[in-house]
Design a protein around this motif. Structure first.
Motif, PDB file in Angstrom:
ATOM      1  N   ASP A 191      -1.322   4.883  -8.058  1.00  0.00           N
ATOM      2  CA  ASP A 191      -1.878   3.655  -7.842  1.00  0.00           C
ATOM      3  C   ASP A 191      -1.298   2.227  -8.155  1.00  0.00           C
TER       4      ASP A 191
ATOM      5  N   ASP B  28       9.239  12.563  -1.028  1.00  0.00           N
ATOM      6  CA  ASP B  28       7.887  13.191  -0.962  1.00  0.00           C
ATOM      7  C   ASP B  28       8.134  14.086   0.230  1.00  0.00           C
TER       8      ASP B  28
ATOM      9  N   ASP C 177       0.817  -1.272  -0.078  1.00  0.00           N
ATOM     10  CA  ASP C 177      -0.054   0.004  -0.024  1.00  0.00           C
ATOM     11  C   ASP C 177       0.758   1.402   0.153  1.00  0.00           C
TER      12      ASP C 177
ATOM     13  N   SER D  36       2.541  10.818   2.419  1.00  0.00           N
ATOM     14  CA  SER D  36       2.764   9.572   1.918  1.00  0.00           C
ATOM     15  C   SER D  36       2.707  10.040   0.352  1.00  0.00           C
TER      16      SER D  36
ATOM     17  N   VAL E 157       4.942   1.338   8.935  1.00  0.00           N
ATOM     18  CA  VAL E 157       5.343   2.178   7.793  1.00  0.00           C
ATOM     19  C   VAL E 157       6.796   2.090   7.435  1.00  0.00           C
TER      20      VAL E 157
ATOM     21  N   LEU F  95       0.798   9.148  -1.806  1.00  0.00           N
ATOM     22  CA  LEU F  95      -0.597   9.672  -2.137  1.00  0.00           C
ATOM     23  C   LEU F  95      -0.756  11.044  -2.311  1.00  0.00           C
ATOM     24  N   GLU F  96      -0.167  11.795  -1.423  1.00  0.00           N
ATOM     25  CA  GLU F  96      -0.346  13.264  -0.979  1.00  0.00           C
ATOM     26  C   GLU F  96       0.389  14.128  -1.701  1.00  0.00           C
TER      27      GLU F  96
ATOM     28  N   GLU G  88      -0.142  16.811   9.823  1.00  0.00           N
ATOM     29  CA  GLU G  88       0.235  16.179   8.508  1.00  0.00           C
ATOM     30  C   GLU G  88      -0.015  17.074   7.234  1.00  0.00           C
TER      31      GLU G  88
ATOM     32  N   ALA H 264       0.193   3.966   0.971  1.00  0.00           N
ATOM     33  CA  ALA H 264      -0.060   5.095   2.238  1.00  0.00           C
ATOM     34  C   ALA H 264       1.155   4.591   3.353  1.00  0.00           C
ATOM     35  N   LYS H 265       1.524   3.306   3.199  1.00  0.00           N
ATOM     36  CA  LYS H 265       2.436   2.830   4.020  1.00  0.00           C
ATOM     37  C   LYS H 265       3.799   2.996   3.724  1.00  0.00           C
TER      38      LYS H 265
ATOM     39  N   ARG I  77       6.887   6.308   3.183  1.00  0.00           N
ATOM     40  CA  ARG I  77       7.400   7.638   3.574  1.00  0.00           C
ATOM     41  C   ARG I  77       8.720   7.394   2.839  1.00  0.00           C
TER      42      ARG I  77
END
Length: 685
Positions: A292, A113, A19, A269, A88, A271-272, A234, A21-22, A24
């Motif tokens: 994705d 990121d 994932d 993450s 993470v 995703l952001e 965050e 999201a996990k 950094r």
């Protein structure tokens, strides 16, 4: 990069993440000597990746595995060290702090990121640190600050935090403060000693909150719950407008758990973080990427190394899709021809996917969007290339690379070294976009354009380590020659001794033209003194002599040559004879007339802090430079535009850095040729 053993003792294997999201991706940024590599080593040991931390001075750290880094005792290249914390995966991306290796820093910014800015508590913030901060701000990178080396005898954490706030501006707020032998969390403490700092932190976080009523409620006395504050923290960090500060000590472990918690809970993450724009290989824009794992495969090579055991190793950031072993991929590289990277589009096959730990490669079953991995034996992959699916090849917009401005001319010591040099140069250029290779056809020199002396030292060391013994020599600047006044020349080429004779006579007039006019040839023959078919031969001979040069062997430019008279023989005249006569006529004109040497003039733009303006202006004047103007570029910075002879810029990259304490930068581009002063022209001939 590429070895599969460890000197420090690795106790943890690599784990593939499912994932984004996990994940950094955090780049460690800061000046040389601030403690970035030592901090990474401490974090690796504290999370169990290493059984014991290595030492920079002993050359045993995971990130500084390059022989040049061990020898110089500072990072010279980007390295990745992943750790696991709280479910993470944190990819620590260690980058060099020395200005010569800013290309590695920018590659690290591309792969990350968020940036963790490391400042020494003993040194504070110097001008070079501020320049690095601006490098991050330029690409909109979210940033936090670590005040490291708190165990140093001259360390002062509070003064260090204050200097960061003064140097970096608004939004720099401590998240933790030292308290005895530990740290106090300003978000959770109710200790009245820290009330002022806690209020400043909370107000700074709430100011970035998407809930516009939260500030009024807080100022009205309402207690904001911790979950809301962490979520807003965050958001504030991800926007790049809020920069929390955390003290740490790599030696004692102070602040390491808190730092890992902060990165895992408050850093954005994949995703952001906005992803780079992408096009087809034909340049047609494509929809913006999303992190994705099930999307189209798009990854980018952020660093290339050549390992003596496993060959080429490509460090890759996966932006979209999932990289899997034993799958075909398309490798595209466009837009770097000026650095020696010709455009290429090649289908290759990924044999294995690895999780890099410094120089060590640990095999994993896949690498999802947002994560970093290493691929081996992609024969065509170079730094900056895009890796995508063969059925839909794509191209990621390149990141901005600094222009190398320090030329170094290299010469192989022997004939056998020539082959080794050519082979090793190809490897170096493929992996280092800040290195430019130039084979100067006029000076016949092989010139490596580097970022500075430290960069040049690393490049030369890698060449020699690859078996190419090379020496350096002074770089020669290609000059030009022209006529200062009108001159007449007589060319007579007559040979009648045995066999077919040669006969050609021509008279020319040479006129100087304005700079940049090039060459003109005018036919003023009347009465057929030179037969029509031989007039192009005269021009060809003149052109050839212009390229060969006259008295100094420099190409001749900006002249008009007029053919005014000549003689021919019905049998012995030929194309070759009139070519020779034309060349002789030009040489004769140079002896009877007056020529002058021309030197290249570059238009230079210098960006520097206002404090150094007078010093740099004086230095440009001493280099025979002509200042065209100055203008305010940003608060505290000025741009100088000037014209400076190229011969005066050979070491300007080094000397400007010295004059401005590492804060000045410049760009240059060719403007025109101008007459070389007579005193210098005499030395050049």
């Amino acid at each position: 990069m590429g070895s599969k053993h460890s000197d420090n003792g690795h106790s943890a294997g690599a784990v593939a993440v499912d994932d984004p999201a996990k994940v950094r991706n955090v780049v460690l940024v800061g000046p040389s000597g601030s403690g970035k590599t030592t901090l990474a080593e401490a974090l690796l040991a504290s999370t169990g990746v290493l059984t014991r931390p290595g030492s920079v001075t002993e050359g045993t750290t995971v990130c500084d595995h390059d022989p040049a880094a061990v020898r110089q005792q500072r990072s010279v290249g980007l390295a990745v060290a992943p750790v696991q914390h709280g479910g993470v995966k944190i990819n620590l991306i260690d980058t060099p702090g020395y200005a010569d290796f800013v290309g590695e820093l920018r590659a690290g910014l591309r792969a990350a990121d968020a940036a963790l800015f490391v400042v020494s508590a003993a040194e504070g913030v110097d001008p070079a640190t501020i320049s690095l901060w601006e490098e991050c701000a330029m690409v909109g990178m979210p940033r936090a600050v670590v005040v490291a080396r708190t165990d140093h005898q001259r360390a002062d954490v509070l003064t260090g935090i204050a200097s960061c706030q003064e140097a970096f501006g608004a939004g720099v707020v401590p998240l933790y403060l030292p308290d005895g032998d530990g740290l106090v969390n300003l978000l959770t403490t109710d200790d009245p000693r820290f009330e002022e700092q806690r209020n400043a932190l909370i107000e700074g976080i709430i100011a970035e909150s998407e809930d516009e009523t939260l500030m009024d409620r807080y100022l009205g006395g309402e207690e904001v719950d911790q979950a809301t504050l962490i979520a807003d923290l965050e958001t504030a960090v991800a926007r790049g407008s809020f920069h929390p500060v955390m003290p740490v000590c790599a030696l004692t472990g102070l602040g390491l758990p808190e730092l890992l918690d902060g990165v895992a809970r408050a850093f954005p993450s994949p995703l952001e973080h906005p992803l780079p724009e992408v096009t087809g290989v034909d340049g047609i824009p494509q929809p913006r990427l999303e992190a994705d794992p099930n999307g189209p495969l798009v990854a980018e090579v952020v660093r290339t190394a050549v390992d003596s055991y496993v060959g080429r190793v490509s460090l890759v950031r996966v932006f979209s899709g999932t990289l899997r072993p034993e799958r075909p991929v398309h490798v595209s590289g466009h837009g770097m021809a000026d650095r020696g990277h010709e455009d290429h589009d090649v289908d290759e096959r990924v044999a294995h996917v690895y999780s890099p730990l410094g120089a060590n490669l640990r095999e994993v079953p896949y690498c999802v969007a947002g994560d970093l991995c290493a691929l081996t034996k992609l024969g065509s992959a170079e730094t900056g290339d895009t890796v995508s699916a063969p059925e839909k090849p794509l191209l990621v917009a390149p990141w901005e690379m600094p222009e190398p401005l320090l030329p170094v001319a290299v010469v192989p010591r022997s004939r056998s070294d020539e082959d080794n040099l050519a082979r090793n140069l190809g490897k170096l250029v493929a992996g280092d976009p800040t290195l430019r290779l130039e084979r100067n056809a006029e000076t016949h020199q092989l010139v490596l354009w580097c970022m500075g002396e430290a960069h040049a030292d690393v490049v030369l060391a890698r060449l020699r380590a690859g078996g190419a013994e090379v020496d350096t020599e002074p770089v020669r600047v290609a000059l030009r020659e022209t006529f200062a006044v009108q001159a007449k020349g007589h060319g007579r080429h007559v040979k009648q001794s045995g066999g077919h004779g040669q006969y050609a006579v021509c008279d020319i007039v040479v006129d100087p033209l304005p700079r940049g006019s090039g060459f003109e040839f005018v036919d003023r023959i009347v009465g057929g003194a030179v037969p029509h078919q031989f007039i192009p031969s005269v021009e060809k001979g003149v052109r050839a002599q212009l390229e060969r040069g006259l008295q100094g062997g420099h190409p001749v430019v900006d002249v008009r040559v007029t053919l005014v008279d000549g003689k021919a023989h019905s049998v012995d005249s030929s194309d070759a004879a009139f070519q020779t006569a034309g060349a002789l006529a030009l040489k004769d004109a140079a002896t009877t007339g007056r020529t002058c040497l021309l030197e290249p003039l570059d238009e230079v733009t210098v960006r520097l802090p206002d404090d150094h303006l007078g010093t740099v202006l004086g230095d440009l004047s001493s280099r025979r430079g002509r200042v065209l103007g100055t203008e305010a570029e940003s608060p505290g910075y000025t741009l100088i535009r000037a014209e400076v002879p190229a011969t005066e810029l050979l070491r300007y990259a080094v000397e400007l850095r010295s004059l401005t304490s590492g804060t000045g930068t410049y760009t240059r581009r060719f403007s025109r040729y101008d007459p070389l002063p007579q005193t210098l022209a005499t030395q050049a001939k």
